[in-house]
Write a protein that holds these residues in place. Sequence first.
Motif, mmCIF file in Angstrom:
data_model
loop_
_atom_site.group_PDB
_atom_site.id
_atom_site.type_symbol
_atom_site.label_atom_id
_atom_site.label_comp_id
_atom_site.label_asym_id
_atom_site.label_seq_id
_atom_site.Cartn_x
_atom_site.Cartn_y
_atom_site.Cartn_z
ATOM 1 N N MET A 162 0.863 -1.220 0.089
ATOM 2 C CA MET A 162 0.055 0.051 0.027
ATOM 3 C C MET A 162 0.910 1.228 -0.094
ATOM 4 N N ILE A 163 0.574 2.082 -0.681
ATOM 5 C CA ILE A 163 1.499 3.403 -1.186
ATOM 6 C C ILE A 163 0.486 4.640 -1.186
ATOM 7 N N GLU A 164 0.981 5.442 -0.144
ATOM 8 C CA GLU A 164 0.131 6.816 -0.315
ATOM 9 C C GLU A 164 1.174 8.008 -0.765
ATOM 10 N N LYS A 165 0.702 8.617 -1.664
ATOM 11 C CA LYS A 165 1.313 9.799 -2.288
ATOM 12 C C LYS A 165 0.389 11.251 -2.638
ATOM 13 N N ALA A 166 1.102 12.057 -2.499
ATOM 14 C CA ALA A 166 0.324 13.400 -2.680
ATOM 15 C C ALA A 166 0.068 13.790 -4.146
ATOM 16 N N GLN A 167 -0.845 14.401 -4.476
ATOM 17 C CA GLN A 167 -1.282 14.840 -5.765
ATOM 18 C C GLN A 167 0.010 15.660 -6.378
ATOM 19 N N GLY A 168 0.407 15.370 -7.586
ATOM 20 C CA GLY A 168 1.387 16.462 -8.066
ATOM 21 C C GLY A 168 2.783 15.598 -8.030
ATOM 22 N N GLU A 169 2.735 14.556 -7.003
ATOM 23 C CA GLU A 169 4.071 13.931 -7.046
ATOM 24 C C GLU A 169 4.227 12.707 -7.914
ATOM 25 N N LYS A 170 5.431 11.919 -7.962
ATOM 26 C CA LYS A 170 5.611 11.018 -9.019
ATOM 27 C C LYS A 170 5.583 9.795 -7.997
ATOM 28 N N VAL A 171 5.518 8.488 -8.451
ATOM 29 C CA VAL A 171 5.514 7.315 -7.517
ATOM 30 C C VAL A 171 6.071 6.132 -8.679
ATOM 31 N N THR A 172 6.641 5.182 -8.121
ATOM 32 C CA THR A 172 7.140 4.090 -8.880
ATOM 33 C C THR A 172 6.667 2.614 -7.964
ATOM 34 N N LEU A 173 5.772 2.183 -8.854
ATOM 35 C CA LEU A 173 5.164 0.876 -8.460
ATOM 36 C C LEU A 173 6.282 -0.422 -8.780
ATOM 37 N N PRO A 174 6.642 -1.158 -7.676
ATOM 38 C CA PRO A 174 7.934 -2.037 -7.843
ATOM 39 C C PRO A 174 7.095 -3.255 -8.250
ATOM 40 N N CYS A 175 7.905 -3.985 -9.579
ATOM 41 C CA CYS A 175 7.612 -5.278 -9.792
ATOM 42 C C CYS A 175 8.816 -6.061 -10.399
ATOM 43 N N MET A 176 9.392 -6.583 -9.571
ATOM 44 C CA MET A 176 10.896 -7.170 -9.955
ATOM 45 C C MET A 176 10.429 -8.825 -10.034
ATOM 46 N N PHE A 177 11.026 -9.580 -11.255
ATOM 47 C CA PHE A 177 10.939 -10.678 -11.383
ATOM 48 C C PHE A 177 12.242 -11.386 -12.036
ATOM 49 N N THR A 178 12.093 -12.884 -11.855
ATOM 50 C CA THR A 178 13.470 -13.639 -12.217
ATOM 51 C C THR A 178 12.647 -14.586 -13.022
ATOM 52 N N LEU A 179 13.685 -15.026 -14.175
ATOM 53 C CA LEU A 179 13.254 -16.100 -15.098
ATOM 54 C C LEU A 179 14.147 -17.401 -14.796
ATOM 55 N N SER A 180 13.710 -18.442 -15.372
ATOM 56 C CA SER A 180 14.411 -19.778 -15.181
ATOM 57 C C SER A 180 14.682 -20.261 -16.565
ATOM 58 N N GLN A 181 15.636 -21.571 -16.523
ATOM 59 C CA GLN A 181 15.734 -21.793 -17.996
ATOM 60 C C GLN A 181 14.571 -22.822 -18.541
ATOM 61 N N GLU A 182 13.557 -22.858 -17.731
ATOM 62 C CA GLU A 182 12.466 -23.706 -18.164
ATOM 63 C C GLU A 182 11.537 -22.649 -18.712
ATOM 64 N N ASP A 183 11.790 -21.266 -18.847
ATOM 65 C CA ASP A 183 10.905 -20.509 -19.417
ATOM 66 C C ASP A 183 11.251 -20.150 -20.805
ATOM 67 N N GLU A 184 10.718 -20.730 -21.715
ATOM 68 C CA GLU A 184 10.926 -20.618 -23.061
ATOM 69 C C GLU A 184 10.314 -19.766 -23.890
ATOM 70 N N GLY A 185 9.035 -19.402 -23.697
ATOM 71 C CA GLY A 185 8.159 -18.808 -24.319
ATOM 72 C C GLY A 185 8.514 -17.387 -24.371
ATOM 73 N N PRO A 186 7.665 -16.378 -25.390
ATOM 74 C CA PRO A 186 7.880 -14.948 -25.203
ATOM 75 C C PRO A 186 7.398 -14.492 -24.128
ATOM 76 N N LEU A 187 8.101 -13.346 -23.624
ATOM 77 C CA LEU A 187 7.818 -12.486 -22.490
ATOM 78 C C LEU A 187 6.841 -11.521 -22.770
#
Length: 368
Positions: free
Chosen positions: A28-53
Motif C-alpha cells: 500500500m502506497i500513499e502519495k500526494a497529488q502532483g508527485e511521482k510514484v514507482t510501483l515495484p515489480c521485480m521478477f526472475t526467469l529460469s531456464q524452463e521459461d522458453e516462451g515469449p515474455l
Amino acid sequence: MRDGFYSWFCCSPGVTDSLKITPTDQPMIEKAQGEKVTLPCMFTLSQEDEGPLDIEWVLIPIDNQKNEQTIIMYTVDRVYSNYYEGMHGRMQFSNPDPKSGDASLEILNLKSTDTGTYQCKVKKAPGVQSQKIQLTVLVKPARTKCYVEGSQEIGSDLTLKCAAQEGSPLLSYSWRKLTGTGTEQLPATSLLNKNTGELSVKNASQDNSGTYSCIVSNRVGTDECFLVLNVTPPVNVGGIIAGAIIGTLLGLCLLAFLISYACKKHREKKYEKEVHHDIREDVPPPKSRTSTARSYVGSNRSSLGSMSPSNMDGYTKTPYSQVPSEDFERTPEQNPNFASPKVAAPNLSRMGAVPVMIPAQSKDGSIV
C-alpha cells in the motif's frame, strides 16, 4: 480462458519454481497529488521459461462497477502505452529494458483519479506470476482560511474558525497563539475541536487579544493560516444613537438651508431674466403744444393772405385768450415770425397789455 490457463500453469506441479516475482514490502502506497510514484515489480526467469515474455499493468478501479483497464504493456520487445487515455504521457517503465527483470511502473504528476489497485502480470511460458499494489493519491490541504465568528467584545463568547478549501480526508486541525518570541498556551477558557477546526473562547478578555495560527494537516501535507484577534471594551450604544440623531438633525438643517438658498437664487435669476428681456411699449408723448401753435398761426396766415387790407379789422384785435401762450414762450430760432419778447406773456397780461398780431407785409405793402 487465458487467465485460467495462466493460473493452471502457475499452480501446476513442476512449474512453480520457474518464473518468480519478488514480493514488495509496500503493498500500500500513499502519495500526494502532483508527485511521482514507482510501483515495484521485480521478477526472475529460469531456464524452463522458453516462451515469449509478456508484461502487463492493469488498473483495477475503486468503483467495482468499472472494468479493469490495461494501461501499459511490453510484448515482443516492444512497449505499448496508448491503452489508457487518463494516463497518456504520464507513465512509463522505470527500466527502458523490462526483460532484464525490472517491470516497475513509474507514474508522473499524480492525480486523485489515479487512486486504485494496480496489478503487474508477467508471463513467460510456462510461467505466469502477478502482484497487486494499492495506490492512494491524496490532496494536500490548501487555501486554508481563518476567521472569527461572534462579537469581539470583553465578556462575549466567540469562535475562531479554520477551514481548508482543498485536502483529502482525514483532516486534522490545531491552533496556537503567537507572541513576539514564539508561542504560548491557548486561553484557559477555550475549547478546540480538532475535526472541525473550531476554537471556542468563553468570556473573552483583552488578554485573549493577539495573533493566532491554525494548522491543518493530513497524511501527505499541511497548510496554515493566521488570524488577528482584538478584544475591545463594549461599545457605548447610547452615545452612538445620540450622536446619530444629532448628526441627522444637523444634516437636515443643512439640507433645508441649502434648499432655501437655492430657491432664493433661482427667484433672483428668474427676476433678472424677466427684467432683462421685458420689452415695454413706450407711451406716446403728449401732442406738442408748439405744433398746435404752429398750425394755428399757419391757418391764420393763410386766411390773412387771402384777404385785403380792408378785411383785417377783425383780425387786428384778436383776443389774447385765443392765441396759444406757447408762441410767446418759443425762442426766436423756433418762431422766426415773432420777436423774442423781453417780458413773458403772462407778465404782460398782468400789466394790462393787449396782444396784437401784425401780419407780415412785403415791400409793396401786400400781406404775405
